[in-house]
Design a protein around this motif. Structure first.
Motif, PDB file in Angstrom:
ATOM      1  N   HIS A  47      22.657  82.157  20.144  1.00  0.00           N
ATOM      2  CA  HIS A  47      23.435  80.934  20.330  1.00  0.00           C
ATOM      3  C   HIS A  47      23.859  80.383  18.971  1.00  0.00           C
ATOM      4  O   HIS A  47      23.166  80.584  17.973  1.00  0.00           O
ATOM      5  N   SER A  56      25.545  75.153  21.137  1.00  0.00           N
ATOM      6  CA  SER A  56      24.214  75.112  21.736  1.00  0.00           C
ATOM      7  C   SER A  56      23.297  74.160  20.987  1.00  0.00           C
ATOM      8  O   SER A  56      23.103  74.301  19.778  1.00  0.00           O
ATOM      9  N   CYS A 110      20.211  74.114  21.054  1.00  0.00           N
ATOM     10  CA  CYS A 110      19.005  74.808  20.590  1.00  0.00           C
ATOM     11  C   CYS A 110      19.238  75.596  19.299  1.00  0.00           C
ATOM     12  O   CYS A 110      18.288  76.094  18.708  1.00  0.00           O
ATOM     13  N   ARG A 152      20.547  76.136  15.272  1.00  0.00           N
ATOM     14  CA  ARG A 152      20.620  75.375  14.026  1.00  0.00           C
ATOM     15  C   ARG A 152      21.674  75.893  13.069  1.00  0.00           C
ATOM     16  O   ARG A 152      22.006  75.226  12.105  1.00  0.00           O
TER      17      ARG A 152
END
Length: 57
Positions: free
Chosen positions: A10, A15, A17, A19
């Motif tokens: 992702h 997303s 979640c 980074r």
């Protein structure tokens, strides 16, 4: 010859979640010796405009 792939990645752009941006992810996977990866973000209008870097291994 062995190949390393990550089949579920992702990106920060879509997303909560994640980074890292797509550019950061590509750079890190190249450094780690991966042959490829699959971006599994959910499609959203305008997403591909954010993906400016193209990498062909």
């Amino acid at each position: 010859m062995k190949f390393k792939y990550d089949l579920h990645v992702h990106t920060k752009e879509l997303s909560a979640c994640a980074r890292l941006t797509i550019e950061e992810i590509i750079d890190e996977y190249i450094k780690a010796g991966y042959a490829g990866l699959v971006i599994t973000d959910y499609f959203r209008k305008g997403y591909f405009r954010k993906c400016k870097k193209e990498v062909y291994l």
